[in-house]
Design an enzyme around this catalytic site. Structure first.
Site, PDB file in Angstrom:
ATOM      1  N   SER A   1       0.835  -1.197   0.000  1.00  0.00           N
ATOM      2  CA  SER A   1       0.000   0.000   0.000  1.00  0.00           C
ATOM      3  C   SER A   1       0.879   1.260   0.000  1.00  0.00           C
ATOM      4  CB  SER A   1      -0.957  -0.051   1.195  1.00  0.00           C
ATOM      5  OG  SER A   1      -2.021   0.851   1.028  1.00  0.00           O
TER       6      SER A   1
ATOM      7  N   HIS B   1      -7.387  -5.972   0.346  1.00  0.00           N
ATOM      8  CA  HIS B   1      -6.209  -5.167   0.699  1.00  0.00           C
ATOM      9  C   HIS B   1      -5.514  -5.663   1.971  1.00  0.00           C
ATOM     10  CE1 HIS B   1      -3.969  -1.538  -0.226  1.00  0.00           C
ATOM     11  NE2 HIS B   1      -4.003  -1.138   1.025  1.00  0.00           N
TER      12      HIS B   1
ATOM     13  N   ASP C   1      -9.855  -5.550  -3.961  1.00  0.00           N
ATOM     14  CA  ASP C   1      -9.291  -4.569  -3.026  1.00  0.00           C
ATOM     15  C   ASP C   1     -10.306  -3.443  -2.834  1.00  0.00           C
ATOM     16  OD1 ASP C   1      -7.723  -2.378  -1.930  1.00  0.00           O
ATOM     17  OD2 ASP C   1      -5.946  -3.525  -2.524  1.00  0.00           O
TER      18      ASP C   1
END
Lengths: 293, 293
Positions: free
Chosen positions: A162, A270, A238
């Site tokens: 991320s 995610h 996600d």
């Protein structure tokens, strides 16, 4: 039960560093250490996994940069990375994601301030005095690690998740001699065009978007690419796809004919369940590149 | 970022069960579910990993019982078990360690009350009304699982850590037809003679030590043993060795000529870094036993 924390102050090669904890792990040691950082002007905590081989000789070093809200601890406990690092004889460092402390600026939002350093050197108040995560990762922490632990300065690779995927990609592309390989899990891929980027770059760097480009993985991929192979994994379920903007990075990789792979993994979200699911392949990818470095 | 929690109420086969979360994980699904339990008289939450094969046919089921202070979540995020369960096509269930809720009795100490059910049916006030973890693990949750998920009732195995190792060993020895194999990481091995045991058994079961013997792995090993193989891993740097009393279990196993292995792992402590380090071998051990079951 959590591990007992044995806090021992040690003086190693002149740098004051504190051992927060050390746990035997896959034949090596999972340590947590704290030190004063000149870049961020505060105490910084990091995790370091050393495989069994590090008792005999220096080993290659894989960086794992974490995402928004994370500390050094999340990946260290949830990514399942040590098993694979041990199998390949790699050290793994888990830096924190921002400066921290009572005298360090912060914001009520989870995606700005402490826990959200975005791997840049802030130039704007109130952030400029401590939020220098680029320098911390690029200069400070490498010095600490090579001076105090058996890791090879000339064999390093980098990955992240991320916001940490954004950090890994931008550091790798701008320090081309440093890293043999780069990979990312669901990186913030196009921050200049996303609310995960525009908000933070405006706060930390100001309105001038020329300053932002040096911290945008898609723009850097377009401009310079990476000298080795690049591995990207992204889940198609996600919940943050609109903020991550993976299509910009995929397009830039293909347009540049960048060696490597951009993989869209069906069903994954995610979370660290996604990260852990593909960790073996990422560590194997870096081990192969480091063996040839 | 943590996973987004999508709370969906579903009615499955007449039992009201709530899906707290489902994340793709190693080709399967890591789920968290909540249901009303008749044994404990409160809502109970558990994790369940289902491998990819479970989409096609029922799969064997491995129980993982957790230790003091843990919920369903600790092992699910920190033990690295899903990678190995996926490789062997096993489901893994992660129960909570006690009843919970505002109307459930508790104690200020971390090792009594909520988070410390010790896998017994309490008979004493104020615990008797909810602290029936033996029945929850032995009866309630198996019914919920086999009724609602593709798991094989006749192919089950059990493992656990610390207090959960105690639970795994006592359940396996007292339900000999239920489990094909049992293993434990740093189990509370001799609770009748330890402050991790005497205190809780006195509170939950009263002063009569005859009641305690049915919940003491070393005494059960001495009396009955286990019909299959037993695998125990214990770190020799475990900070709780004096409370765990592994030597009593090792002696009982050897005296009974119990098939299996008691392994003292040099350098390892009580943490999940220890558990994760030997998880591949434990899951492999159970997979082999389940294949022959």
């Amino acid at each position: 039960m959590g591990q007992q924390l044995l806090t021992v102050c040690v003086q190693i090669k002149g740098a004051s560093m504190e051992t927060v904890s050390e746990n035997a792990c896959f034949g090596g040691v999972q340590g947590v250490y704290r030190h004063r950082a000149t870049s961020t002007g505060c105490d910084m905590t990091f995790g370091l996994f050393l495989p069994a081989e590090a008792r005999l000789h220096p080993v290659p070093l894989l960086w794992y940069l974490s995402g928004l809200t994370c500390t050094h601890e999340n990946a260290m406990t949830k990514a399942g990375i040590q098993a694979h690092a041990a199998a390949h004889g790699l050290a793994v460092v888990f830096p924190d994601t921002s400066p921290r402390g009572e005298d360090v600026a912060d914001d009520a939002a989870f995606d700005l301030g402490q826990g959200a350093g975005f791997y840049v050197n802030a130039t704007r108040a109130p952030w400029a005095s401590h939020f220098r995560m680029w320098d911390y990762i690029a200069q400070d922490l490498p010095r600490i690690l090579t001076a105090n632990f058996p890791v090879e300065e000339d064999r390093q690779a980098i990955t992240g998740h991320s916001m940490g995927g954004h950090g890994a990609l931008t550091l790798a592309m701008r320090l081309p001699e440093r890293f043999a390989s780069v990979s990312a899990f669901a990186p913030i891929a196009y921050p200049s065009a996303s609310d995960w980027g525009r908000k933070q770059f405006t706060a930390y760097l100001g309105e001038d978007q020329v300053q932002w480009a040096a911290h945008d993985a898609s723009l850097l991929m377009q401009e310079t690419g990476f000298r080795g192979e690049v591995l990207i994994d992204q889940g198609n379920k996600d919940q943050f796809l609109d903020l991550l903007r993976p299509e910009a990075l995929a397009h830039a990789m293909a347009a540049r004919r960048q060696p490597g792979a951009f993989r869209m993994q069906p069903g994954y979200d995610h979370s660290y369940f996604f990260v852990a699911s593909f960790m073996a392949e990422h560590v194997g990818f870096h081990a192969k590149a480091l063996a040839g470095a």
